[in-house]
Design a protein around this motif. Structure first.
Motif, PDB file in Angstrom:
ATOM      1  N   GLU A  68      18.624  25.653  -2.801  1.00 48.63           N
ATOM      2  CA  GLU A  68      18.090  25.689  -4.000  1.00 48.63           C
ATOM      3  C   GLU A  68      17.192  24.420  -4.598  1.00 48.63           C
ATOM      4  O   GLU A  68      16.378  24.409  -5.041  1.00 48.63           O
ATOM      5  CB  GLU A  68      18.757  26.271  -5.204  1.00 48.63           C
ATOM      6  N   GLN A  69      18.249  23.288  -4.573  1.00 48.55           N
ATOM      7  CA  GLN A  69      17.550  22.144  -5.148  1.00 48.55           C
ATOM      8  C   GLN A  69      16.630  21.538  -4.228  1.00 48.55           C
ATOM      9  O   GLN A  69      15.781  21.114  -4.745  1.00 48.55           O
ATOM     10  CB  GLN A  69      18.796  21.051  -4.934  1.00 48.55           C
ATOM     11  N   ARG A  70      16.618  21.932  -2.848  1.00 43.20           N
ATOM     12  CA  ARG A  70      15.585  21.349  -1.875  1.00 43.20           C
ATOM     13  C   ARG A  70      14.310  21.881  -2.243  1.00 43.20           C
ATOM     14  O   ARG A  70      13.340  21.389  -2.337  1.00 43.20           O
ATOM     15  CB  ARG A  70      16.036  21.504  -0.615  1.00 43.20           C
ATOM     16  N   ALA A  71      14.370  23.302  -2.355  1.00 44.59           N
ATOM     17  CA  ALA A  71      13.236  24.143  -2.782  1.00 44.59           C
ATOM     18  C   ALA A  71      12.699  23.780  -4.048  1.00 44.59           C
ATOM     19  O   ALA A  71      11.144  23.598  -4.082  1.00 44.59           O
ATOM     20  CB  ALA A  71      13.729  25.642  -2.993  1.00 44.59           C
ATOM     21  N   ALA A  72      13.433  23.372  -5.178  1.00 49.47           N
ATOM     22  CA  ALA A  72      12.965  22.812  -6.444  1.00 49.47           C
ATOM     23  C   ALA A  72      12.270  21.564  -6.177  1.00 49.47           C
ATOM     24  O   ALA A  72      11.128  21.302  -6.820  1.00 49.47           O
ATOM     25  CB  ALA A  72      14.066  22.658  -7.309  1.00 49.47           C
ATOM     26  N   TYR A  73      12.946  20.617  -5.743  1.00 49.18           N
ATOM     27  CA  TYR A  73      12.122  19.234  -5.376  1.00 49.18           C
ATOM     28  C   TYR A  73      10.831  19.416  -4.448  1.00 49.18           C
ATOM     29  O   TYR A  73       9.998  18.808  -4.587  1.00 49.18           O
ATOM     30  CB  TYR A  73      13.085  18.362  -4.575  1.00 49.18           C
ATOM     31  N   GLU A  74      10.784  20.258  -3.578  1.00 50.32           N
ATOM     32  CA  GLU A  74       9.682  20.500  -2.707  1.00 50.32           C
ATOM     33  C   GLU A  74       8.420  21.076  -3.731  1.00 50.32           C
ATOM     34  O   GLU A  74       7.438  20.549  -3.547  1.00 50.32           O
ATOM     35  CB  GLU A  74       9.827  21.509  -1.639  1.00 50.32           C
ATOM     36  N   ALA A  75       8.860  22.042  -4.650  1.00 52.96           N
ATOM     37  CA  ALA A  75       7.786  22.674  -5.561  1.00 52.96           C
ATOM     38  C   ALA A  75       7.444  21.478  -6.491  1.00 52.96           C
ATOM     39  O   ALA A  75       6.378  21.447  -6.797  1.00 52.96           O
ATOM     40  CB  ALA A  75       8.484  23.633  -6.357  1.00 52.96           C
TER      41      ALA A  75
END
Length: 182
Positions: A68-75
């Motif tokens: 989830e953190q990875r996806a948020a940073y990618e966004a």
């Protein structure tokens, strides 16, 4: 007498070979950061400095980003890319580094810490910082290259898959540091 000379020559060859292997190992592990430090302070001090850095980073409470953190940073990265030309000063890498567990209060210390597990990408990152710090004078090509260099370090920090689908080799070092500190 000939045997003594042969033994001395063999010892010199073995010691020289060991030094070359060790230096090659450091280059492979730390990348251009090691070469630059060798140029600045010499090989002995560079090895001592990287040993000190390794010990410091091993003592940090590094953690792997959740999906989830990875996806948020990618966004967030996608949004930063869209606004990059208008506002090239962005702190995505610093935010990610802080989330992973790197202290980010001192920029030079952060770069020293990152050099342990992400040294392959810091030369590009430093160049990108220079390009964005001189934003008024930069060309579109310089900004494009800076963005690519930021992206490379960003991907390594978040452990994004590489072009071949594997996780970044260097981010696995952070994972090893996480496991070691647990």
């Amino acid at each position: 007498m000939a045997i003594v000379i042969i033994v001395i020559v063999l010892v010199v060859i073995v010691v020289g070979g060991a030094l070359i292997v060790r230096q090659t190992s450091h280059r492979r592990q730390f990348g251009p950061e090691y070469d630059q430090l060798v140029k600045d302070v010499g090989p002995r001090q560079a090895r001592a400095e990287f040993t000190k850095r390794q010990k410091r980073v091993a003592g940090l409470d590094l953690k792997e980003l959740s999906p989830e953190q990875r996806a948020a940073y990618e966004a967030r990265w996608e949004a930063a890319q869209e606004q990059f030309i208008d506002n090239p000063r962005q702190a995505t890498q610093t935010a990610v580094a802080a989330e992973i567990g790197y202290p980010v209060g001192d920029r030079e210390q952060l770069l020293a810490d990152l050099s342990v597990n992400h040294g392959q990408y810091l030369a590009g990152y430093r160049g990108a910082v220079r390009a964005t710090d001189q934003a008024a004078d930069g060309s579109t090509e310089e900004f494009r290259q800076a963005l690519l260099d930021y992206r490379t370090l960003f991907n390594d920090l978040i452990g994004a898959p590489t072009a071949d689908g594997a996780r970044s080799r260097l981010s696995r070092r952070d994972q090893a540091a996480v496991e070691q500190s647990s």
